[in-house]
Every structure is written in C-alpha cells, then in structure tokens.
Design an enzyme around this catalytic site. Structure first.
Site, PDB file in Angstrom:
ATOM      1  N   GLU A 273      13.178  39.974  73.863  1.00 50.76           N
ATOM      2  CA  GLU A 273      13.985  38.919  74.480  1.00 50.76           C
ATOM      3  C   GLU A 273      13.222  37.601  74.573  1.00 50.76           C
ATOM      4  O   GLU A 273      13.821  36.532  74.545  1.00 50.76           O
ATOM      5  CB  GLU A 273      14.444  39.364  75.882  1.00 50.76           C
ATOM      6  N   HIS A 294       4.519  63.231  64.265  1.00 52.39           N
ATOM      7  CA  HIS A 294       5.356  64.135  63.482  1.00 52.39           C
ATOM      8  C   HIS A 294       6.735  63.543  63.228  1.00 52.39           C
ATOM      9  O   HIS A 294       7.678  64.260  62.948  1.00 52.39           O
ATOM     10  CB  HIS A 294       5.488  65.476  64.198  1.00 52.39           C
ATOM     11  N   LYS A 405      28.468  38.730  76.830  1.00 52.71           N
ATOM     12  CA  LYS A 405      28.836  38.779  78.251  1.00 52.71           C
ATOM     13  C   LYS A 405      30.213  38.163  78.472  1.00 52.71           C
ATOM     14  O   LYS A 405      31.046  38.692  79.206  1.00 52.71           O
ATOM     15  CB  LYS A 405      27.795  38.037  79.104  1.00 52.71           C
TER      16      LYS A 405
END
Lengths: 433, 433
Positions: A273, A294, A405
């Site tokens: 951010e 792994h 938003k």
C-alpha cells in the site's frame, strides 16, 4: 534487528548490487534521511509514525483497557492496518498469553458466525478500530458483534474499547455509550500504526509488555542515521529498492518461525500500500520457512530472476529433541533437535539461493519477544519510508482503493456513485463446465 | 467450476489478450491437449494425476481409515504436496466436521509442542504422508509425535495411518508395526495428489464425502476437450500463460471466502513448483477477499502492470443480517447482510481493476462443497498441466529443491555433501543495531 545484505551483492547474485553502487546509493540515503528527519521534526503526515515510540503513552492505553484485562478472548474488529499490526504482535506472542486474540477482518458470514458461536461472549471483550469510523466491513461486523452480545445477554458497553479518529460515526457511537476510547494519532496512517493504540490495545489486553515493545522500537529509532551502513532499517529499504530497480519486482517475505507468519501479512500491507503506486512498487509475496521450501523454493531458485527473498530469522528459539529411530536411513535425525533441523534448513535454503545467484537478505531478531518485535515493526516501517523516498512516491496515501469503496457503497444503496454503475458493464467471456 | 476471462481481454486490460490472439492460442491448446491425452492414456509420469478420478477407489481409503474415524483430532504429518491438498479440503469444509484437522507441516519446535500439548492424544489419530518416506521434516515430526503418544500412554500403532511409496523408510516402519497403509499412486507428483489417498484420508477421517469429491473431479475431467472455449480449466491455464507472456509475471490468487484461504496456498505450490523453472513461471501471490482489499488492492490497481488477479468466488453462501444502527451515515448497512456486503465488495474490486485496465479472471464455484471442491482441485491441476505444455517446461519435476535438501542433511551429519560446505562460505555484509 540486524540485517545481512551480503547475498544481495552483485558478486553473489543477479540481480545484485555492486559495492560501488552501494556507495552511490548511500548518498541517496543520506538525502532521503534528511527529508525523513525533517518530516518527523515537523510531525508531517506519515513521517509522524516514526515518532510513535516517544509520543505514545502506555498509561493511556492501560487505563482504557483496564475494565477488560480479565477477558478470555479479545475480538478485534478492524481490517487492514487496523488489524494487522495488532495481529502481528498477539500472534507472535500467543504462547505467552491466556487471552485468545481473534481478528474479524473479513465479512464472510459463515466465518463471522462461526467465531461468535464458538466464543464465550460473557468473558470476551471487543476492540473496534477504524480511523475514519466509516469502514464498511468494520462497522458492519461491529453491529453484528454488538447484537450477538445483546442476544447473549451480555452488556457490550461494559466490554468494548474503541480506537478511532477525532470525529466520525464510530466516535459518535463511542460518545453516546460512554465507551472507553483511544485516538488514532494524527498523522499516522493505519499501516504505520502498530506501535500506537491501534496495535497496542490488543497487546495490552493479551498481557504483553507494551512498554518493552516501545523500548525496542525506540532502540531502532536511534539507528536512523544518514547511512545505510549504520542502520539496519535503511540497509533493508535501500537494498530492496535497488534490487527492484534491477528487476527484483517481487519481495518474498519468508520468516523462519510459525509465530511470525502474521508478520509477513503485516509487511505485505506495509510494502504494497505504501509503495504500490505510479506503476511502481515491489509486490510482496508471503512465504513461511520451512514449509514453503516444499512449495515456493523451486520457483525462487529456478524461476524468473525477478525476486528478492527476505528471511526473518530469530536467533534463539526453544527446542525439542528428535527421538531415535530404528530405521537406519533416518538415524541422523535422532542425533538432532527440531530446532537444529529448522536452523539447518534455513541456512541450506539461504545458501541454495545464493548458489543459484538469487538475491536474498537476512533479517535477524535475537528472539521473538516484545523488545525485538517492537524493533522489527519500527525498523520495517522506517525501511518502507526510506524506500518511498527513493522511489519518489507518496508513501502515505492509498488513493487507488477509493474506487472500489465508492462502488461498494453504491451497490448497497448508500448513495449515487458512477463507480457502481460501471460494475454492471462488465465484459464477459464465460467458459462453463 | 466456471471461468470468466472477459477482464483479461485486450479491450479491457493491459496486458490483455486480443480476440485474434485467443484464436491462435486455442490452436496451441489443441496441440497441447493431444499431448496431455496421450500422456494420460499411457499413464505417463505426472499426466497420470489427471486419471485419479477414475482410478482412485474410495473403498480402499475407507478401509484404511476405519479404525480412526472416531478421532476428535487428526494430526497430518506431511509437508508441501503431502499436506496442502488435504488441508485445502478439510479447511474448506471444516464447518461440516467434528474432527479437528491439524497439519504439522513445519518443524518449529514451539509450534509443534504447542499442538501436542493442546490436543487430547487419546482421541487423536495420526496421518503420516511422504512419498519417498525420507522427507526430513515429516519423519522428524513423526518421531516426535509418536513419542508424545507413547509418553501419554496411547498406543500410536492403533491410531496411525501411513501413506507412502512402495518402498522406503516409512514403508519399512509401517510394515514393522503392521499399520494400515495406503500407497501414493505411481506417476502422481505430490502437488497433484490431492485427489488420491494423500488428500482423501484426511477428508474421510473428517467425515467428508470423498465419493462426491471424486465425482466433482470426474465432471471437470469431462470438459478436457481440445478447446479453451469449451473447457474452464484450459481457459484458465491458457489465459494465465498468455498474460505472463505479455508481462503478468505474478498471479495473485484471491478467494472471496475464508474457507478457501488454504486453497490459495495449495494453488501457490501447484503453480510455483510446476512452472517455476528454466527462468520461467508466474509467481503466485496469495490474497484473500475482502481482507486484502485493505492491503494489496492499492498495489494491484496502481502498481506495476505485472500481475493477473485471479478471483475464486462461491456463488452461494449462507448469510447473516447486519443489524440496524442509530448512526445515520451507516444506515445503508442496516438494510443489508454480510453476504450482500461480501458480494458487493467482490464485484466492486473486480470492476475497479478492470476500470484501471488491470487483467483479472473470475473462477466461480457454485458453493463450497465436496463436488465443487473436487472440480476446482482437478480443474486447477489441468490448467497447470496445460500451462506447463505451453511454457514447454517439465511440469512434474522440482530439481531445484534438491540442493537445499542435501545441504540440510550434510549440516545435520547425515552424510558428506559439498552443498553443506558451501553454506559456510556465505558472503556477509552485516548492518547491526
């Protein structure tokens, strides 16, 4: 924290940084440091976060949380920077705590309900965190949690702590019910707020020593001098930046301790951010040692030369012996401990990347405790602020999240937003089973 | 699963794929499909994984796990492909199970001890998984777990299921103690083994319907035809590959359901270990909706144009109303549910990336259940196999991890390995606090 950038040198890795380039980079660091110090001195937005170790008064936090320090479970309702700093601390130190720390940082209905049904609400407390006081996910979850307490016959107003800005819906609500409340400090963006009330309320309720967290941070603050050769935080920030410039577009954060897994999420937000703008910024990838040896190591070692691997390694851990076995081929394990195996795996992985010429950096913590965590949180924030100066971006804003938003609010009938209309115009090319 | 690649088209995104290029890509897909079908027909190494839905006999698995189906907790000891497939299934369906599924996929001493002290071992079972039977982390943990059972006075030989290869130390150990055992099928690499005993033992012990898991996979297998326009799996694999060719070096996997968080880890291994070689391969990044909208979205929308965002979205979820509030500015939430909020956030995030010209793909599951999960696991594996053909890499090997394995063994005194000597020669450039 200590930082070892040896495996990021051009003599080891490609991309890598030459010694000469490091010297030139250090001159840029000196300039950037002057801007950072000036920003701190004038309490400028964002830079102010680096003043938290001296500005935060633990007594304020202790007073606010006083009524709920006996809680068996603390439900933190917050998202992004309002949750990740606290979660980093309480997850790292969970072994030392009798209080379960729960983070409602998603609005998945099943998952929220699952938590609320599992917890004994009578002995739980609520820690609601939103600077603006309008964050849809946080407020929705808070309303749900509040109702669950009411349905269980528990007076939530006796068991809720609010951390929010000077004004806003959450501040109004806090005032109306006379809740103990704390303020998100001015000038401190959420992702830089772990060392304020935003991160420390949960730490205090869970019984951790917040004074020592701040002391560890203060010790790191003292290293902020004008040279990357004297400051672990700047060494890390400058190295990451310089490697990105040379093609390491990805920063894989790989702690070698389960307790630090959440710290990689916190770092991912901080880095993404703060630096991800203007078509710039390293993309954080989260990994975990030894598990991801792994899973991701094949790619890190033999895939594109587009990444830096950052190891975070506690130097001291408790240990457990590996029992002997009757199987010959496994006898070597029986002479060792899990801690020795973990340490050997780390050293082997670090060396295997270096042997393949892949840049990596080691961040060492003495151990996982309050002091070292405080230093780590502060140090990575300072590294990020420095990197932001070097990239030349506005480290402390996040304008690109506003679109979604508004669209969300529009879709839910919370106002007219053209962004919500755009959602309906999606281009489809569906391939169905 | 259904796949929507509309937001990966060049008319929407950059990098993006033109319609014309999609047609040419489809010709490559047809060729690759012929190789895949031939590989499946001849049970070639790796391709054989795509035959699992018809080859696996659930009755074998049910018989082996019979003695421990009453367990309150199942401790799976395995790492990488020996854990992630099973964990994906049991985490996704945890709400439906009374058995806690625990995965010891790390050798962190505190963390291992914490699990063993917390669990009631008398009512627990052990599921140990390692194809070679030599995996250091798995064998070390198994020895530790076995001893913990002994110390608690519980006969571990009555409560252990082994899944391993035809021979090796774990097979010897299993034979010696006459443990119920299953075989990792020949030709099926660990990361492609979720739909074999490797993934299904845990699913069965936790009470999930493994027949339906396999049926879902079989339905997906039927879609493997020669065209990306008819096959969701191929559409996804081909799109990811073509976007990577055009600069999307990162694949951010972002499910919109907490229960699917582990599936992003499973995918990350599948993608990284299969395709990450010869300096090629997309780097997987794990994200979670909506949580990471407040962490990674800024970067995804405004950072470098180097990523594909893959959404995984269940179409049906249970729900929970958001209570009304007295605060005006939040009134719009009170008319909604958490599920509606979650759905709106997803649509808004998807559209916000498209509006910024950032490529993204939507994978839809009807709901999170055995059938859809089986289809998802199979579909993503087929997508990966296809992508491997398009990249021209050896999808089924992971040679780059051997170096660190030898170094680890050497460091622990398990033999002479030059890799272990290289560890001592590390280049240091330390910056200390």
């Amino acid at each position: 924290m200590n930082v070892d950038i040896g495996n990021a040198l051009a003599t080891v890795a490609s991309p890598g940084i030459s010694r000469e380039r490091l010297e030139r980079l250090d001159a840029q660091v000196a300039d950037a440091h002057e801007r950072i110090e000036a920003g701190m001195e004038h309490a400028e937005h964002g830079y102010e976060a680096l003043n938290l170790p001296e500005n935060v008064d633990p007594a304020d936090i202790r007073q606010a949380v006083g009524p709920v320090t006996d809680a068996d479970a603390l439900i933190t309702v917050g998202i992004g920077g309002s949750a990740l700093g606290a979660a980093t601390i309480t997850d790292a130190l969970a072994d030392e705590s009798d209080t379960e720390a729960i983070y409602l940082d998603n609005v998945d209905p099943d998952w929220v309900t699952g938590h609320l049904e599992r917890i004994d609400l009578e002995n739980a407390a609520i820690n609601v965190v939103s600077r603006s006081g309008t964050t849809a996910e946080t407020l929705a979850n808070f309303l749900v949690v509040r109702e669950a307490f009411e349905d269980a016959g528990v007076d939530w107003t006796e068991r809720t702590i609010v951390t929010t800005g000077e004004s806003g819906p959450l501040r109004d609500l806090s005032d109306r019910h006379d809740l103990p409340s704390l303020k998100v400090p001015d000038g401190v963006p959420g992702r830089f707020s772990a060392l304020s009330a935003v991160g420390l309320v949960a730490a205090e309720v869970c019984g951790h020593d917040i004074d020592t967290l701040l002391e560890g941070a203060a010790a790191e603050r003292k290293t902020l001098t004008g040279s990357l050769f004297d400051c672990p935080a700047y060494a890390y920030g400058a190295t990451s930046y310089a490697l990105d410039q040379r093609g390491a577009a990805i920063n894989a954060m790989m702690p070698y301790a389960e307790s630090l897994e959440t710290s990689a999420e916190w770092f991912a937000q901080l880095w993404a951010e703060s630096l991800g703008k203007d078509d710039l910024g390293q993309t954080p990838a989260r990994a975990l040692g030894v598990t991801d040896q792994h899973s991701q190591l094949q790619l890190y070692r033999a895939g594109p030369r587009d990444k830096l691997v950052t190891f975070v390694v506690p130097q001291e851990q408790s240990d457990r012996a590996i029992p002997d076995t009757e199987v010959d081929d496994l006898a070597y394990l029986g002479d060792s401990t899990l801690g020795e195996l973990l340490a050997a795996e780390f050293e082997a992985t670090e060396a295997s990347l270096a042997a393949a010429g892949r840049p990596n950096v080691r961040i060492e913590l003495e151990r996982v405790d309050e002091y070292e965590l405080g230093g780590f949180l502060y140090g990575m924030e300072a590294a990020c602020v420095l990197a932001g100066e070097l990239y030349g971006v506005n480290t402390f804003e996040q304008p690109a999240v506003e679109w979604a938003k508004k669209a969300t609010r529009g879709l839910l009938g919370g106002g007219d937003f053209e962004e919500a209309d755009a959602v309906a115009e999606k281009t489809e090319l569906r391939i169905e089973r």
